[in-house]
Design an enzyme around this catalytic site. Structure first.
Site, mmCIF file in Angstrom:
data_model
loop_
_atom_site.group_PDB
_atom_site.id
_atom_site.type_symbol
_atom_site.label_atom_id
_atom_site.label_comp_id
_atom_site.label_asym_id
_atom_site.label_seq_id
_atom_site.Cartn_x
_atom_site.Cartn_y
_atom_site.Cartn_z
ATOM 1 N N ASP A 160 0.803 -1.229 0.000
ATOM 2 C CA ASP A 160 0.000 0.000 0.000
ATOM 3 C C ASP A 160 0.828 1.267 0.000
ATOM 4 O O ASP A 160 0.379 2.298 -0.475
ATOM 5 C CB ASP A 160 -1.025 -0.008 1.165
ATOM 6 C CG ASP A 160 -0.398 0.223 2.542
ATOM 7 O OD1 ASP A 160 0.802 -0.069 2.715
ATOM 8 O OD2 ASP A 160 -1.129 0.686 3.444
ATOM 9 N N GLU A 410 4.709 -10.517 4.641
ATOM 10 C CA GLU A 410 3.450 -11.098 4.183
ATOM 11 C C GLU A 410 3.541 -11.838 2.849
ATOM 12 O O GLU A 410 2.741 -11.583 1.935
ATOM 13 C CB GLU A 410 2.365 -10.022 4.121
ATOM 14 C CG GLU A 410 2.125 -9.380 5.479
ATOM 15 C CD GLU A 410 0.807 -8.601 5.570
ATOM 16 O OE1 GLU A 410 0.250 -8.255 4.516
ATOM 17 O OE2 GLU A 410 0.352 -8.364 6.700
ATOM 18 N N TYR A 465 -5.010 -8.157 12.066
ATOM 19 C CA TYR A 465 -5.893 -6.987 12.097
ATOM 20 C C TYR A 465 -7.301 -7.329 12.566
ATOM 21 O O TYR A 465 -8.275 -6.830 12.019
ATOM 22 C CB TYR A 465 -5.908 -6.328 10.704
ATOM 23 C CG TYR A 465 -4.604 -5.612 10.409
ATOM 24 C CD1 TYR A 465 -4.412 -4.306 10.825
ATOM 25 C CD2 TYR A 465 -3.561 -6.265 9.759
ATOM 26 C CE1 TYR A 465 -3.214 -3.641 10.590
ATOM 27 C CE2 TYR A 465 -2.358 -5.610 9.525
ATOM 28 C CZ TYR A 465 -2.186 -4.302 9.938
ATOM 29 O OH TYR A 465 -1.004 -3.647 9.708
ATOM 30 N N GLU A 501 2.505 -6.546 13.368
ATOM 31 C CA GLU A 501 1.577 -5.515 12.897
ATOM 32 C C GLU A 501 0.239 -5.730 13.571
ATOM 33 O O GLU A 501 -0.335 -6.818 13.502
ATOM 34 C CB GLU A 501 1.373 -5.572 11.374
ATOM 35 C CG GLU A 501 2.508 -4.970 10.588
ATOM 36 C CD GLU A 501 2.248 -4.926 9.085
ATOM 37 O OE1 GLU A 501 1.064 -4.844 8.673
ATOM 38 O OE2 GLU A 501 3.225 -4.966 8.328
#
Ligand code: GCB
Length: 599
Positions: A160, A410, A465, A501
């Site tokens: 991103d 990732e 997340y 994260e």
């Protein structure tokens, strides 16, 4: 790889400043054959994208050109003369006059161009550096270029953060003696109250090597002769997180009594080890507190800036962070040196972000193509990745702050082909550096049940997340699901887990008494929920919030002028969550002080 330094035998000229600048126009004569005369200038170091208001520059895909005139110091006759480019993102070409002197792939590691035979001491030469921002399926990080019906090229990528490009770090002209030290490697250990420093000095031609180790007061505490050896320091002061101590190794090369070359290297004596679910520094359990960061600031993009460096480290200390991860690429070497001097622990990550076509399927986790295959990411991608690892270890192997290598962010570690892709890279890293543990950051699609590579690594860094991309707005479910997953990883692998994260976007000033995503209050409640879980799972040996500060992203509907998961805004103002972290990490001193843990 030795950083250029001024020593008794080496000199250094910094080439930062304003360079002539142009984007490549295929129909125009090759720019290194003449002076660039468009009148545009760009700052070095800086990404070029946000310097200009012209979208044709910002969104340009392909080569851009930087050029300046350089005068070689007149005393350099007889030396070897090199240009060091600290970073050309993502590929670089260096021309001295009309001659191509170096080409390099990879945007975050340095490279040299030897210009000795093309320049004259005391005279000027034209230095042109081409930089390409193109990412393909054989670059690290990967990407692809698409061509629209009207012929416009655009760069797509699988991460991103915005694809900033250019000369984002310094450029140097430097001299080295003809017979010289070409590399130094140190490995330190602790033996009771003594410290040991195993050193190995490589030279261009066989010559006599002498080394001395000085303490911070300048006193010689150990000395040795020969290219390899062990120095022993009685009552050594160890390099500790939060309490850096650096000895200085002075390596010298002699021909009889004539000094041929000398090079100083800062050395922190410390050990790193993984035992069970613990991460030990100097034999003591270490609990990571801190962030995944980015090199990112307004106007400069990824341009290195000493002012931001100092300020960011001030904020790290203020908030009680003891560490950070260089997500998602190696940072400027100045950053790592600063961490060495200020006792901040670093997880050093390669630029391998986006080796994951599953992300193209959104939350389904199923892409249209397998990630690892000859048509997608195959042998050539793996070879580029291996080269990145070699260059990263070569640059950062002697830094005491670097306690672990992170080989990728990732990757599709749940897909077939992941093991074949990663096994050789893990072996390569271990052969280059047998002393540091290795990790990778695990994407949410890879679970403790389907992940195919976790057993190859020493530490499992989880990016999760729950409460944001999953269970958004429902922190009760998020808490249950996060705990279930962490316990699953702990039970199956018995390795230290770092939450590499976890984070929620928050717009500064947006407030609510309810759990409303994007508010500062939700970011606070989200982090508090995660912390409750971490404190219940012993195998969790660290927490790195995503992200230290808001950062620029590729345009997209999921982002509001960038990624807002920063605990600080892009201009480094604290959001409410920063105060909560400070209370947890610094004021309450829990769990920043080492915890003893079982599994
Ligand atoms: C991730 C990525 C990171 C993104 C983050 C997000 O999993 O590793 O690069 O910025 O999620 O905020 O979506």
């Amino acid at each position: 790889m030795l950083k250029p330094r001024i020593t008794a035998t080496r000199e250094l000229v910094n080439l930062d400043g304003l360079w002539r600048f142009a984007v490549d126009k295929p129909a125009v004569p090759q720019p290194w054959h003449a002076l660039l005369d468009g009148g545009t200038e760009a700052a070095v170091p800086s990404s070029y994208n946000d310097l200009f208001v012209d979208p044709e520059i910002r969104d340009h895909v392909g080569w851009v050109w930087y050029q300046r005139t350089v005068r070689v110091p007149r005393g350099w006759a007889g030396d070897r003369i090199l240009v060091r480019v600290d970073a050309a993102t993502h590929a670089g070409r260096v021309y001295a006059g009309n001659t191509l002197v170096a080409e390099h792939q990879g945007g975050y590691t340095p490279f040299d161009a030897d210009v000795t035979d093309l320049v004259v001491a005391g005279e000027e030469f034209r230095l042109t550096i081409g930089v390409s921002n193109e990412l393909t399926n054989v670059t690290i990080p990967p990407g692809s270029v698409t061509v629209a019906q009207d012929g416009r090229r655009s760069q797509k990528y699988l991460h991103d953060f915005y694809n900033y490009a250019g000369l984002a770090r310094s450029v140097w002209l430097y001299s080295v003696p003809r017979t010289r030290i070409t590399d130094i490697t140190v490995v330190t250990d602790v033996d009771g109250t003594a410290g040991t420093v195993d050193y190995s000095v490589e030279t261009s031609t066989a010559a006599e090597v002498r080394v001395r180790l000085r303490d911070e007061a300048g006193a010689v505490v150990a000395a040795g002769d020969g290219a390899n050896g062990r120095l022993r320091v009685e009552n050594a002061v160890l390099w500790q997180p939060g309490a850096a101590y650096l000895y200085r190794l002075e390596a010298e090369l002699f021909d009889g009594d004539v000094l041929l070359d000398s090079y100083p290297l800062d050395v922190g004596i410390r050990t790193v080890e993984v035992r069970g679910t613990q991460f030990l520094i100097n034999g003591e359990p270490f609990y990571f507190t801190g962030f995944g960061k980015h090199e990112d600031s307004p106007v400069r993009g990824k341009g290195h800036d000493d002012a931001y460096l100092v300020h960011d480290f001030q904020l790290l200390r203020w908030v009680g962070a003891n560490s950070f991860r260089t997500s998602h690429y190696p940072y400027a070497e100045e950053v790592i040196e600063f961490a060495d001097r200020h006792g901040i622990v670093v997880v050093d990550e390669t630029a391998a972000v986006g080796l994951n076509l599953a992300v193209t399927g959104g939350l389904s986790g199923v892409g249209t193509k397998p990630t690892f295959s000859p048509e997608t990411f195959g042998d050539q991608t793996q070879a580029a990745h291996a080269q990145h690892i070699r260059e990263l270890v070569a640059r950062d192997k002697n830094h005491p702050s670097v306690v672990m290598w992170c080989l990728a962010n990732e990757p599709a570690s749940h897909e077939d082909g992941a093991r074949k892709y990663f096994e050789p890279l893990v072996s390569l890293t271990r052969s280059l550096d047998p002393t540091r543990p290795i990790t990778y950051s695990v994407v949410m699609f890879a679970t403790f049940r389907n992940d195919k590579i976790a057993d190859l690594f020493d530490v499992l860094s989880l990016n999760r997340y729950y409460g944001w991309y999953l269970d958004n707005g429902d922190l009760a479910s998020a808490e249950r699901n996060l705990e279930k997953e962490l316990r699953g990883w702990a039970e199956r692998f018995g390795k230290p887990l770092i939450m590499a994260e976890y984070g929620a976007d928050a717009m500064p000033g947006l407030r609510s008494v309810w759990d409303i995503p994007w508010t500062e209050d939700y970011q606070q409640a989200f982090l508090a929920m995660c912390h409750r879980v971490f404190d219940r799972v012993d195998a969790v040996t660290g927490e790195h919030v995503w992200n230290f500060a808001d950062f620029a992203t590729a345009p997209g509907i999921h982002r509001v002028d960038g990624n807002r998961k920063g605990v600080f805004t892009r201009d480094r103002k604290p959001k409410s969550a920063a105060h909560d972290l400070r209370t947890r990490w610094k004021l309450a001193r829990r769990p920043a002080s080492p915890r003893s843990s079982g599994s």
